[in-house]
Design an enzyme around this catalytic site. Structure first.
Site, PDB file in Angstrom:
ATOM      1  N   ASP A   1       0.118  -4.647   5.077  1.00 25.15           N
ATOM      2  CA  ASP A   1      -0.957  -5.521   4.605  1.00 25.15           C
ATOM      3  C   ASP A   1      -1.007  -5.537   3.083  1.00 25.15           C
ATOM      4  OD1 ASP A   1      -1.792  -2.793   4.774  1.00 25.15           O
ATOM      5  OD2 ASP A   1      -3.860  -3.394   4.417  1.00 25.15           O
ATOM      6  N   GLU A   2      -1.626  -6.564   2.549  1.00 23.34           N
ATOM      7  CA  GLU A   2      -1.952  -6.694   1.131  1.00 23.34           C
ATOM      8  C   GLU A   2      -0.777  -6.392   0.199  1.00 23.34           C
ATOM      9  OE1 GLU A   2      -6.728  -6.178   0.983  1.00 23.34           O
ATOM     10  OE2 GLU A   2      -5.599  -4.295   0.842  1.00 23.34           O
ATOM     11  N   ALA A   3       0.376  -6.938   0.531  1.00 24.79           N
ATOM     12  CA  ALA A   3       1.526  -6.864  -0.381  1.00 24.79           C
ATOM     13  C   ALA A   3       1.410  -8.049  -1.337  1.00 24.79           C
ATOM     14  CB  ALA A   3       2.826  -6.911   0.404  1.00 24.79           C
TER      15      ALA A   3
ATOM     16  N   HIS B   1       0.807  -1.222   0.000  1.00 25.00           N
ATOM     17  CA  HIS B   1       0.000   0.000   0.000  1.00 25.00           C
ATOM     18  C   HIS B   1       0.843   1.275   0.000  1.00 25.00           C
ATOM     19  CE1 HIS B   1      -3.982  -1.541  -0.179  1.00 25.00           C
ATOM     20  NE2 HIS B   1      -3.872  -2.261   0.917  1.00 25.00           N
TER      21      HIS B   1
END
Length: 596
Positions: free
Chosen positions: A254-256, A196
């Site tokens: 998060d959300e890599a 992000h």
């Protein structure tokens, strides 16, 4: 002689039996004490490991290694290059905290900390509106706030060129942090350090620091220059927050979706991560960043990170890097029934992390384009987190630290706006009351408490209907217009357009495309459409006026364009086309080719 011999034999018999019984008891005690915490047997854990995990609501492209070499423990104990880089590039002393917030202890409450998230990467509020929101949540009982600054922070130096055109000034940030301190709210800054990072990697000059050039989400972890940008973010935020106190610091992570693919990362893996591979790369980065953040903020600061990457990494790597000693995972699930988590995820996290945080939502977690608030959706999510905590907390040595109730403004920096703060305020107050009132599940009680705090007459959670037609909190007028008047207006306009025979007969898509219409009926169409345009313009004007003191002009324009613009274009398009068709004095011969 006989009686004495008999007594002696019986005594020996009793002693032998006692020894055997004691041995059996010790054996049973050893076996039971070796089971995992929480009363879960090893067989149960093994079976959970074999079970497929519950599918998540949003599909992600996971890029983790499916297997780890048996020699991973030895490999992961090598020197951590990220830590060495950090130590060699940072000579400044840690910034000490000067403020300790005191408020009534919640140590014996269900949630020790109840933190409200403010996501500033979309629709950031004006400072005075922000201060009112802080006063509202403090009045409601929140213990802290999570501030996700992103490009709204007053970045300086090499980061200055990347800040938002509406970014807060230094004095703005001081006003926000000072007010939070006066209200005895813990302030937790959030700086994204792994995934992000779209807000900065989107720029041409930053392309070289991406893991994958096509996707600007993830930092090239092996690129020292790129990592230095992240460290600079932490330095600046920590320095600004220092005098107000930094009990916790959130490093995102998060959300890599994709990592370990840029050339520098591949080189790092080849040199340092033969067996742990890209998982070791990611975990080494997280450890180095966490230690750097702690160095900048002080020994008493606790470092938080989102859980969704950690849950998929090999437990042995996490253990060998001792990540549990420096990071507290924040476990998020915004579904109504907490379906993206299962027992095994909690058990796996508990193996390495003594404590964790829960994370629910009050807005911005329904679907990416949701602009109206479905309060019951979030109410159900927060109520089910209570049950989840009751079922899972015993697995963690130090239990849950608290809950962060998130309020996303965008799903990521490049996405459109979702529910904005005025739209989500009522839900925010309700979800906060649910957390503060836990473990009680008093529906009516929590709704009434939220209504009282918001000065509303009642509190309705039926679909997308407004919670009440009369409330006195700041931002309510925006909420009422957008969630009630706008949908009613749009439904009425669509209905009127579909029922107008003149419009459908002589100004439909075919007529407008091929310049064929009957001028006589334009006299009927024009005032009809002008009337609808007038109704629309009035509501848009009222909405803009209600938002003027809440938001910057750029935010208002974006919100109107995204959520009302299509209807405006539709109506004004009819006006323009009718006026254009009315000027025609000759028309084409039938039949003419239909253009596809």
């Amino acid at each position: 002689m006989f009686p004495m011999r008999c007594i002696r034999r019986r005594s020996i018999d009793f002693v032998l039996k006692g020894v055997i019984l004691t041995t059996i008891c010790l054996f049973l005690f050893h076996m039971t004490s070796s089971y995992p915490k929480g009363g879960i047997s090893q067989r149960a854990l093994d079976s959970m490991q074999k079970e497929p995990q519950t599918p998540v609501l949003v599909q992600k492209r996971e890029n983790f290694e499916e297997s780890i070499d048996v020699a991973v423990e030895q490999e992961s104990k090598k020197e951590n290059p990220f830590v060495n880089q950090q130590a060699s590039t940072e000579n400044a002393k840690p910034i000490t905290q000067e403020v300790k917030i005191e408020r009534p202890s919640r140590d014996n409450e269900f949630y020790k900390n109840v933190v409200i998230h403010f996501d500033l990467k979309g629709a950031p509020p004006k400072v005075d509106y922000f201060l009112d929101l802080l006063r509202l949540i403090a009045k409601g009982g929140a213990t802290g706030i999570l501030l996700e600054w992103e490009d709204m922070f007053p970045w300086t130096g090499k980061l200055e060129q990347f800040k938002n055109t509406d970014a807060y000034s230094e004095s703005d940030v001081d006003m926000i942090l000072s007010e939070a301190t006066k209200l005895k709210l813990d302030v937790i800054p959030l700086v994204q350090t792994f995934g992000h990072l779209e807000w900065i990697l989107k720029y041409e000059e930053m392309r070289k620091y991406r893991e994958n050039d096509a996707y600007p989400q993830v930092l090239c972890l092996g690129n020292e220059e790129g990592v230095e940008f992240v460290r600079e973010m932490i330095r600046q935020v920590a320095k600004k927050h220092a005098k107000y106190g930094i009990p916790f610091f959130h490093i995102g992570a998060d959300e890599a979706f994709e990592f370990g693919v840029c050339q520098e990362s591949l080189d790092w893996i080849k040199k340092n991560g033969k067996n742990g591979r890209k998982q070791l790369l990611a975990l080494a980065h997280l450890k180095a960043i966490a230690e750097f953040a702690k160095q900048q903020t002080g020994d008493s600061t606790q470092i938080l990170a989102w859980h969704d990457m950690l849950k998929d990494f090999d437990s042995r790597l996490i253990k060998n890097l001792e990540l549990g000693q420096i990071i507290q995972p924040v476990v998020w699930d915004y579904s109504e029934n907490i379906i993206t988590l299962n027992d095994y995820i909690f058990s796996a996290l508990a193996e390495n992390f003594p404590t964790m945080w829960a994370s629910s939502a009050y807005k911005g977690a329904n679907y990416p384009s949701a602009s109206t608030s479905e309060v019951r959706h979030y109410e159900t999510n927060n109520r089910n987190w209570i049950r989840t905590k009751q079922n899972q907390e015993r697995k963690f040595k130090n239990g849950f630290q608290g809950i962060i109730v998130t309020g996303w403004q965008r799903y990521d920096h490049l996405a459109g706006l979702c529910e904005t703060l005025p739209i989500g305020t009522a839900s925010m107050m309700l979800q906060m009351q649910i957390a503060l009132n836990a473990p009680a599940l008093d529906l009516e009680g929590t709704r009434q408490k939220a209504a009282t705090l918001l000065e509303c007459q009642g509190f309705n959670v039926d679909g997308v209907k407004v919670v009440s037609n009369q409330c006195k909190y700041r931002g309510f007028q925006t909420y009422l217009i957008y969630q009630s008047e706008v949908p009613n207006l749009f439904a009425r306009i669509d209905s009127e357009l579909s029922k107008n025979h003149h419009l459908m007969g002589w100004a439909n898509r075919y007529n407008r495309k091929y310049n064929i219409s009957q001028n006589w009926y334009h006299r009927e169409m024009l005032p009809f459409v002008q009337q609808l345009v007038g109704q629309y313009d009035r509501v848009e004007s009222d909405l803009r006026a209600s938002m003027k003191d809440l938001y910057f002009e750029n935010t208002i324009d974006e919100f109107i364009y995204e959520n009302l613009g299509e209807m405006s274009e539709k109506l004004h398009g009819y006006l323009e086309e009718i006026q254009r068709l009315d000027k025609l004095r000759a028309w084409p011969k039938r039949h003419f080719p239909i253009k596809k």
